[in-house]
Design a protein around this motif. Structure first.
Motif, PDB file in Angstrom:
ATOM      1  N   LEU A  65     -58.418 -87.750 -79.160  1.00 10.74           N
ATOM      2  CA  LEU A  65     -58.109 -88.562 -80.338  1.00 10.74           C
ATOM      3  C   LEU A  65     -59.053 -88.223 -81.487  1.00 10.74           C
ATOM      4  O   LEU A  65     -60.216 -87.900 -81.271  1.00 10.74           O
ATOM      5  CB  LEU A  65     -58.230 -90.051 -79.998  1.00 10.74           C
ATOM      6  CG  LEU A  65     -57.146 -90.612 -79.074  1.00 10.74           C
ATOM      7  CD1 LEU A  65     -57.479 -92.054 -78.685  1.00 10.74           C
ATOM      8  CD2 LEU A  65     -55.767 -90.538 -79.720  1.00 10.74           C
ATOM      9  N   VAL A  84     -58.265 -93.569 -85.747  1.00 16.19           N
ATOM     10  CA  VAL A  84     -57.000 -93.618 -85.008  1.00 16.19           C
ATOM     11  C   VAL A  84     -56.082 -94.673 -85.612  1.00 16.19           C
ATOM     12  O   VAL A  84     -56.532 -95.768 -85.977  1.00 16.19           O
ATOM     13  CB  VAL A  84     -57.275 -93.947 -83.525  1.00 16.19           C
ATOM     14  CG1 VAL A  84     -55.972 -94.080 -82.759  1.00 16.19           C
ATOM     15  CG2 VAL A  84     -58.156 -92.870 -82.895  1.00 16.19           C
ATOM     16  N   GLN A  91     -51.226 -91.973 -83.783  1.00 20.84           N
ATOM     17  CA  GLN A  91     -51.666 -91.122 -82.681  1.00 20.84           C
ATOM     18  C   GLN A  91     -51.567 -91.812 -81.335  1.00 20.84           C
ATOM     19  O   GLN A  91     -51.767 -91.175 -80.292  1.00 20.84           O
ATOM     20  CB  GLN A  91     -53.108 -90.676 -82.895  1.00 20.84           C
ATOM     21  CG  GLN A  91     -53.318 -89.844 -84.148  1.00 20.84           C
ATOM     22  CD  GLN A  91     -53.792 -90.689 -85.309  1.00 20.84           C
ATOM     23  OE1 GLN A  91     -53.505 -91.881 -85.413  1.00 20.84           O
ATOM     24  NE2 GLN A  91     -54.536 -90.068 -86.200  1.00 20.84           N
ATOM     25  N   VAL A  92     -51.299 -93.116 -81.351  1.00 18.23           N
ATOM     26  CA  VAL A  92     -51.234 -93.903 -80.119  1.00 18.23           C
ATOM     27  C   VAL A  92     -50.040 -94.847 -80.210  1.00 18.23           C
ATOM     28  O   VAL A  92     -49.786 -95.433 -81.269  1.00 18.23           O
ATOM     29  CB  VAL A  92     -52.527 -94.732 -79.917  1.00 18.23           C
ATOM     30  CG1 VAL A  92     -52.444 -95.588 -78.656  1.00 18.23           C
ATOM     31  CG2 VAL A  92     -53.754 -93.819 -79.862  1.00 18.23           C
TER      32      VAL A  92
END
Length: 287
Positions: free
Chosen positions: A40, A44, A73-74
């Protein structure tokens, strides 16, 4: 300072993805094992329930849309356990708010679950169809290792089942397992999982988060908390501190300026567009 931090996050996202067939972002780690939390970027962005102001929350189509758009990203989702032990994707303890059905999630078995249909909110942008809510296994099989996930274990007794599912798929370093209970986070850590602990603004007033640094990998804090409480969380020794549930650029800028290194948002597309506009209109000093 905040602008630089936000741009670092954008650069980090760009470094994680490249074009894949069908336009879906493909992590560079494909072919070399699953994407893990260690890949990551510094800052984030997390699509909360898939980005609940932009897509039907906790739905497969919503998660896929958030993934394809590449604005986070998540991917974050919530989990519940059925009476037969199947772990499914659902926030509430009942079906009433987000589906065409009613009653307790825990009262269903897998066969009955497959008959449930999600009810997209009228206020969502775009056009969405009713669909079957997924099981956690289905989400892991579709996204596991391709993007980092967070799973909030709404039923603590599902933790052993979640751990077994993640181990079987080689995803123990690719998924944060979330809870509001420090003891559940401790159990997750002991099971070899990446533990996430969320806390409300009220809880943060009296919390001593440094006590959790040995077993919490990610502290998930309420953006409405006082500045002093957020700074104490950032300085606690917990490796990552992300703020929830952020929906505006101003909210994001505040928590990043206070030292948080991630935001959990219902509007990842909105924040992404704001960051792109800022990158164009406010270049870094010296450039």
């Amino acid at each position: 300072m905040v602008t630089r931090t936000a741009l670092i996050g954008l650069a980090g996202l760009a470094s994680l993805t490249l074009a894949a067939p069908g336009g879906i972002p493909a992590p560079l780690e494909w072919g070399a094992g699953p994407l893990t939390v260690d890949a990551l970027p510094r800052v984030v962005h997390v699509a909360h329930r898939g980005g609940a102001r932009e897509v039907p929350e906790n739905s497969m189509s919503g998660l896929m849309a958030a993934y394809e758009r590449g604005t986070a990203q998540v991917l974050d989702l919530d989990t519940r356990m059925l009476r037969d032990g199947t772990v499914v994707v659902m926030h509430d303890a009942t079906l009433n708010r987000t589906t065409y059905a009613g009653g307790a999630v825990r009262d269903l078995d897998l066969r009955e679950w497959r008959g449930v249909r999600l009810r997209p909110r009228d206020s969502l942008p775009g056009s969405w169809r009713a669909e079957r809510p997924p099981t956690v296994a289905e989400v892991l099989d579709r996204f596991g290792g391709r993007i980092v996930l967070t799973l909030e274990a709404k039923d603590p007794d599902s933790l052993d089942t979640l751990a077994a599912m993640l181990r079987a798929r080689g995803l123990t370093r690719s998924v944060f397992v979330n809870s509001n209970d420090p003891e559940v986070a401790r159990r997750a850590h002991r099971l070899g999982l990446v533990s996430q602990l969320w806390r409300s603004a009220a809880q943060l007033r009296t919390d001593r988060p440094e006590r959790w640094a040995s077993f919490v990998d990610l502290l998930d804090v309420d953006h409405k908390a006082r500045d002093t409480d957020l700074v104490r969380a950032v300085r606690s020794g917990v490796p990552r501190v992300w703020a929830h549930t952020v929906v505006t650029p101003a909210q994001r800028d505040r928590v990043l300026a206070l030292g948080c290194d991630g935001v959990i948002t219902d509007a990842p597309g909105r924040l992404w567009k704001a960051s792109k506009r800022r990158a164009v209109s406010r270049p870094l000093s010296g450039e």
